[in-house]
Write a protein that holds these residues in place. Structure first.
Motif, PDB file in Angstrom:
ATOM      1  N   ARG A  23      -2.444   4.123  11.650  1.00 40.01           N
ATOM      2  CA  ARG A  23      -2.754   3.782   9.899  1.00 40.01           C
ATOM      3  C   ARG A  23      -2.175   5.541   9.103  1.00 40.01           C
ATOM      4  NH1 ARG A  23      -1.686   2.943   5.488  1.00 40.01           N
ATOM      5  NH2 ARG A  23      -3.674   2.242   3.605  1.00 40.01           N
ATOM      6  N   GLN A  47       1.716   5.354   9.367  1.00 37.46           N
ATOM      7  CA  GLN A  47       1.849   4.035   8.439  1.00 37.46           C
ATOM      8  C   GLN A  47       2.109   4.739   6.927  1.00 37.46           C
ATOM      9  OE1 GLN A  47      -0.343   0.544   7.908  1.00 37.46           O
ATOM     10  NE2 GLN A  47       0.435   0.328  10.080  1.00 37.46           N
ATOM     11  N   ALA A  48       1.211   5.657   6.713  1.00 39.15           N
ATOM     12  CA  ALA A  48       1.173   6.023   5.158  1.00 39.15           C
ATOM     13  C   ALA A  48       2.490   7.764   5.149  1.00 39.15           C
ATOM     14  CB  ALA A  48      -0.036   6.983   5.067  1.00 39.15           C
ATOM     15  N   PRO A  97      -5.507   9.781   1.866  1.00 37.21           N
ATOM     16  CA  PRO A  97      -6.223   9.166   0.911  1.00 37.21           C
ATOM     17  C   PRO A  97      -6.993   8.247   0.697  1.00 37.21           C
ATOM     18  CG  PRO A  97      -3.585   8.859   1.778  1.00 37.21           C
ATOM     19  CD  PRO A  97      -4.870   9.965   2.725  1.00 37.21           C
ATOM     20  N   ASP A 121      -7.866   5.121  -0.356  1.00 37.81           N
ATOM     21  CA  ASP A 121      -7.871   3.905   0.288  1.00 37.81           C
ATOM     22  C   ASP A 121      -7.819   3.616   1.756  1.00 37.81           C
ATOM     23  OD1 ASP A 121      -5.134   5.268   1.096  1.00 37.81           O
ATOM     24  OD2 ASP A 121      -3.959   2.950   0.778  1.00 37.81           O
ATOM     25  N   ILE A 122      -7.455   4.770   1.991  1.00 41.04           N
ATOM     26  CA  ILE A 122      -8.145   4.956   4.207  1.00 41.04           C
ATOM     27  C   ILE A 122      -9.181   5.276   4.289  1.00 41.04           C
ATOM     28  CG2 ILE A 122      -7.016   6.223   5.669  1.00 41.04           C
ATOM     29  CD1 ILE A 122      -3.950   6.528   4.969  1.00 41.04           C
TER      30      ILE A 122
END
Length: 283
Positions: free
Chosen positions: A191, A194-195, A216, A218-219
Motif C-alpha cells: 500500500r 502504491q502511494a 496519509p 486514508d491508509i
C-alpha cells in the motif's frame, strides 16, 4: 479444555482453520470475498476434520468412546485482519464488525450443511437422539465451528492470527551475531509503495513509534494495529463471530498499562452482555 473449545470429560480437541486471505478475488480493481471458493473449502474442511476422528489413535479408551460419541469438530479462520486490509475496511468500525458477523454466519451455515450431508452418508453422531438438534435433520458432528488462536499456524501461513487485529505492522527481529532485521507487513508495504511513500526510514519510524502517525489519513484509517483498537471494539468483534460459532472464540483484548480495574470490569461486563463465552485481557 482450552478457552475456545469447551468440552465434556474425555472429548478431544479437533480444530482446523481456513486461511481467509486465500479466499479473496479481484474484480474491477477491487477485492471481494470469493464466496463460492470459501463454501467449497468449508465443505472439504468439515469432511477432513470428520475423517480425523476416524483415523486418529486415541491414548485412552474413554477418549476414543467420547470423541466418537459426539464427533465434535471446530472449523475456524485465520487471516481475517489481513482480509480487512485488502478490502479497505477498518477493524475498529461497525463495517468491520458486520463483515465479520456475515462472514462467520456464512461459514457456520455452510459447515452445518456439510455436516448434514455427511450424516446422510455416514450417519449422525451416536448421541444425536439425546441432543438439542432438530430430530428431523440428522447432523454428523455435535459442534462444527470454533475460532482458535492459530498462533503457530498463522506464522507458517504468513497471515494475521485468528480474528485478531494485526499486532504490529513493522518490528525488529533480532537474529544471530547481533543482526537486526526489520520485518514489515507485506500488505502495508504494498500500500505504501502504491502511494509512492515506502522507505526504510519510514519503517524505522513505525517501529520506534509503534504507529502509523506519519502516513496519509486514508491508509492510517484502515491499517490499525491491536493497540489502536479500543477494548470495546475488541469485544464487539469477538461477539460478532460468537453469534455464529458453535463453540467459543479465542480473542485477546489489549489494554495499555494505564488501564484501571474499572476498564477491565467494563470489558468483562460487555463481553457477558453481548453473549461471549469467555474473553482474555492483556494489560
Amino acid at each position: 479444555p482450552c478457552g475456545e473449545q469447551p468440552l465434556l470429560p474425555y472429548e478431544a480437541c479437533n480444530l482446523g482453520s481456513i486461511n481467509l486471505l486465500n479466499h479473496l478475488k479481484k474484480e474491477n480493481g477491487a477485492y471481494t470475498v470469493d464466496r463460492d471458493k470459501l463454501a467449497a473449502t468449508v465443505r472439504k474442511a468439515v469432511h477432513f476434520l470428520d475423517n480425523v476422528i476416524e483415523v486418529n489413535q486415541y491414548p485412552l479408551p474413554e477418549i476414543d468412546h467420547m470423541t466418537r460419541s459426539t464427533r465434535k469438530i471446530g472449523l475456524g479462520v485465520m487471516g481475517f485482519a489481513d482480509m480487512l486490509l485488502y478490502l479497505g475496511v477498518p477493524y475498529n468500525s461497525q463495517e468491520g464488525v458486520e463483515l465479520g458477523r456475515r462472514l462467520m454466519a456464512f461459514i457456520n451455515t455452510e459447515g452445518h450443511h456439510a455436516s448434514e450431508l455427511l450424516a446422510e452418508k455416514r450417519g449422525a453422531f451416536p448421541l444425536f437422539s439425546e441432543s438439542t438438534f432438530p430430530q428431523d435433520r440428522p447432523i454428523r458432528n455435535a459442534t462444527v465451528t470454533t475460532i482458535a488462536p492459530t498462533g503457530t499456524l498463522s506464522i507458517i501461513a504468513g497471515v494475521s492470527s485468528g480474528v485478531e487485529p494485526v499486532f504490529a505492522y513493522a518490528y525488529i527481529r533480532n537474529v544471530m551475531d547481533g543482526t537486526h532485521l526489520i520485518e514489515t507487513n507485506q500488505i502495508l508495504k504494498e500500500r505504501l509503495e502504491q502511494a509512492g511513500i515506502y522507505s526504510e526510514e519510514l519503517m524505522h519510524e513505525i517501529v520506534e513509534k509503534g504507529s502509523l502517525a506519519h502516513v496519509p489519513e486514508d491508509i492510517k484509517r484502515v491499517f490499525v494495529c491491536a493497540h489502536d483498537v479500543s477494548p470495546i471494539w475488541h469485544v464487539r468483534m469477538q461477539a460478532a463471530f460468537q453469534d455464529h460459532t458453535d463453540n467459543a472464540v479465542s480473542k485477546t483484548v489489549n489494554f495499555p498499562k494505564s488501564a484501571t480495574k474499572e476498564d477491565v470490569a467494563e470489558v468483562y461486563h460487555l463481553a457477558y452482555t453481548l453473549g461471549c463465552k469467555g474473553t482474555t485481557i492483556y494489560r
